[in-house]
Design an enzyme around this catalytic site. Structure first.
Site, PDB file in Angstrom:
ATOM      1  N   ASP A  80      34.756  30.682  42.547  1.00 22.09           N
ATOM      2  CA  ASP A  80      35.603  30.955  41.403  1.00 22.09           C
ATOM      3  C   ASP A  80      35.956  29.655  40.702  1.00 22.09           C
ATOM      4  OD1 ASP A  80      38.823  32.342  40.797  1.00 22.09           O
ATOM      5  OD2 ASP A  80      36.924  32.786  39.834  1.00 22.09           O
ATOM      6  N   ASP A 105      41.168  39.302  41.619  1.00 25.97           N
ATOM      7  CA  ASP A 105      42.219  38.559  42.291  1.00 25.97           C
ATOM      8  C   ASP A 105      43.063  39.470  43.145  1.00 25.97           C
ATOM      9  OD1 ASP A 105      42.784  36.595  39.310  1.00 25.97           O
ATOM     10  OD2 ASP A 105      41.348  36.377  40.949  1.00 25.97           O
TER      11      ASP A 105
END
Lengths: 232, 458
Positions: B269, B376
């Site tokens: 990420d 997330d």
């Protein structure tokens, strides 16, 4: 009661919630470090020796208390910086949250976390079959644990206020008093399962700390009377 | 279950797209460029905002004109006020994100603790082909690393595929893909989940009732997510979907692989969002060039978007589906840089010039929220759920991971306010979470257990 405190006083303002969670985080880190020390000490020592283990435990507890207070101090420093930042950025030159409120919230954060860690496994076990004290331990285990946890949460709250006040006004004796009180309460818990020895003094200490914190926060007997009279 | 999983490989895309943090406003401002001075962009944004919100009523337009004249005058003051408003609203946004993340985690932990099904090992996904049942530690470690590599490469491939699709404007394909995967999520996984919960609590339910319940749930969910619906309901659906996905992950990822994957995903990420050649970044830039709102889907928005009068892609944007992970990643990226900056600007511009104007402006500004990718949510919940499932310290570890993740989220939002561009939300939180999990499990637990057995208090 701690949750009641949380809901009524903290949940409204997002800034307070952040400070609360950060406080809990700091307590957690202090716990982590102290258990690290204890763990190393235990591993390095002889597991068979009972007295040594007990001694190490006591050492671990004391060290943990000292570390907690050290982290409270660190948190205070961080909050000071944050307040300066907030003041600088705010529109009308005063910060949206005062240092006393921060002290209170930080205390609650510490308290909640320590209470949670003390109680939650107990609560989970309490959901199981009811076999309290079956090995000759005290029957009142759960009850006293609950009371002890509550008193500890409140104490943390008050200590937070006292500690921050002491740091603000540079009164070292206040800070020392908080540390000594903390050590005393932990030490008293060594008297368990002789509950009279640990619970009663703890409550007395809590009352003293409560009165002291109240006075420091600007309250007085007059305020109290007015508050009570207004209500009824 | 195993055969199903094998067939529906499209569903199992890890939500890497979702792992970004961005704030508010969906349509990027056409005039926004990095080089422009902030005030101009803010002004343009403010104007555009008013245009976008024009469906709200004439007041808005009047307000827009007034503030338009007021803005140039006030720009010097605005620069200073920008920062403070950022911080003030920052706290509110943090809370707006805390609540859904907390809810998702609570749902996952509650399910893990009560329903046996999600902690039984019934096989693995095809994305993690190496088994962890090997006798030796080294072999197990090797297998988990290999699993991680397979998983991450799948994610990368899907992301790149999605960026290409977006680049070549195959919007219909993407929408169809999104709708299909959210359909599967809403119906199939809910069915399985409901079945397991009913089994655990020994509640009988006949098939017609089940059918009606699931049909209603799924249909309303589809409408809410892909079309219009009350904000709260949409948020609730997104939370539930994230929780379901996280539960699937917890069940089907083998132990060590799960931890290694969590670590690898946060590194990925970080790279995908911040590196210039990262796929997510490319997606953002492409969307910026085309001045389109970022993609639909996979974004949790904490506030209403004034997209009532906008084109379809906007309204479809709130969907949540696994397949669109890659899309979402890309989507996230786009939203991050332009919209975050815009929203920052517009938020800060908003109060200053519009103070004399109408309450509607303030309403608009308050409604602006922060966006968090659904990936997330999912990975946070996977972390906490795994902690709840596998830690022997039970609740202490879970609580510690929870606090660690929240603090990580706080820090990420703080960085967002400082840097004013899209940021990956995973790395900090997951790092904290992992550190706390392992340390609490191994170090704190014996300490606390010993203390509790002697009833000592620290």
């Amino acid at each position: 009661p701690a949750f009641g405190l949380f809901i009524f006083t903290i949940a409204r303002d997002p800034l307070r919630i952040i400070i609360l969670i950060a406080g809990a985080f700091f307590w957690l880190v202090s716990l982590l470090l102290s258990s690290l020390i204890w763990f190393i000490a235990v591993k390095a020592s002889d597991p068979q020796d009972e007295r040594l283990q007990k001694g190490l435990l006591i050492f671990g507890v004391m060290f943990s208390v000292l570390l907690q207070e050290a982290f409270r101090f660190l948190y205070y420093k961080l909050l000071r910086k944050a307040i300066e930042g907030l003041v600088a950025l705010s529109e009308d030159g005063c910060s949206p949250i005062s240092i006393q409120q921060m002290a209170y919230v930080a205390g609650v954060g510490f308290g909640l976390m320590s209470g949670a860690f003390s109680m939650i496994n107990l609560l989970a076990d309490a959901l199981g079959p009811g076999t309290v004290g079956i090995h000759g331990d005290s029957q009142l285990y759960f009850l006293t644990s609950a009371f002890m946890t509550m008193v500890l949460i409140f104490l943390h709250t008050f200590w937070g206020i006292l500690f921050f006040h002491g740091c603000e006004h540079r009164r070292w004796w206040e800070i020392a008093a908080v540390v000594i009180m903390h050590l005393t309460v932990s030490g008293l818990s060594f008297c368990n399962p002789l509950y009279v020895g640990s619970l009663v003094p703890s409550y007395l200490l809590m009352a003293a700390a409560a009165a002291w914190a109240y006075l420091l926060s600007g309250g007085s007997a007059q305020n109290l009377r007015r508050f009570l009279l207004c209500k009824c | 279950m195993i055969t199903f999983m094998n067939n529906s490989d499209s569903e199992e895309e890890p939500c890497n797209e979702r792992t970004s943090l961005m704030s508010a406003e969906s349509p990027p401002v056409p005039s926004y460029q990095d080089g422009l001075p902030a005030s101009e962009a803010g002004e343009a944004q403010a104007h555009r905002k008013r245009r976008a919100g024009s469906s709200r009523g004439p007041n808005n337009i009047a307000g827009g004109e007034m503030s338009g004249s007021g803005v140039p005058v006030r720009e010097s003051i605005l620069e200073n006020e920008e920062e403070e408003l950022t911080l003030k609203y920052g706290a509110k946004h943090v809370i707006m994100l805390f609540v859904p993340v907390t809810l998702c985690m609570i749902v996952v932990v509650a399910t893990i603790k009560s329903v046996r099904f999600y902690t039984e090992k019934n096989g693995q996904l095809i994305y993690t082909p190496f088994s962890e049942d090997t006798p030796s530690v080294g072999q197990r470690l090797l297998n988990s690393v290999l699993n991680t590599i397979v998983m991450i490469s799948v994610i990368i491939v899907m992301t790149v595929f999605l960026v290409l699709l977006y680049k070549y404007r195959c919007y219909k394909f993407i929408h169809g893909w999104l709708i299909l995967s959210s359909l599967m999520l809403l119906f199939l996984f809910t069915y399985i989940y409901l079945g397991e919960v009913l089994k655990t609590y020994n509640v009988a339910m006949d098939y017609p009732t089940l059918f009606i319940v699931i049909w209603n749930f799924g249909a309303v969910g589809m409408i809410c997510i892909h079309w219009k619906g009350p904000l709260q309901l949409q948020q609730a659906y997104l939370i539930m979907i994230s929780a379901l996905m996280a539960l699937v992950f917890i069940k089907y990822l083998p132990e060590w692989s799960a931890w290694v994957i969590l670590g690898a995903i946060s590194i990925y990420d970080l790279m995908a969002v911040l590196c210039p050649k990262g796929p997510l970044r490319m997606l953002v830039e492409t969307a910026q060039e085309r001045n389109e709102p970022i993609f639909p889907a996979l974004i949790y928005s904490s506030a209403m978007m004034w997209t009532v009068g906008m084109a379809k892609p906007d309204t479809a944007a709130r969907g949540a589906s696994q397949q669109a992970w890659d899309a979402a990643e890309d989507g996230r990226e786009q939203l991050r840089s332009p919209s975050h900056a815009e929203s920052q600007m517009s938020e800060t511009r908003g109060p200053a010039p519009t103070r004399p104007v109408t309450s509607l402006e303030e309403l608009e500004e308050e409604e602006r929220g922060v966006k968090l990718g659904l990936g997330d949510f999912i990975f946070y919940s996977v972390l906490v759920g795994k902690a709840a499932a596998t830690a022997s310290g039970d609740w202490n570890t879970t609580l510690a991971c929870f606090v660690a993740i929240l603090i990580g989220l706080c820090l990420t939002l703080l960085l967002l306010a400082v840097f004013k561009k899209a940021l990956p939300a995973l790395p900090i939180s997951i790092t904290f979470g992992l550190i706390f999990y392992f340390s609490t499990d191994n170090l704190v637990r014996p300490f606390m257990d010993t203390l509790a057995s002697h009833q000592l208090y620290i």
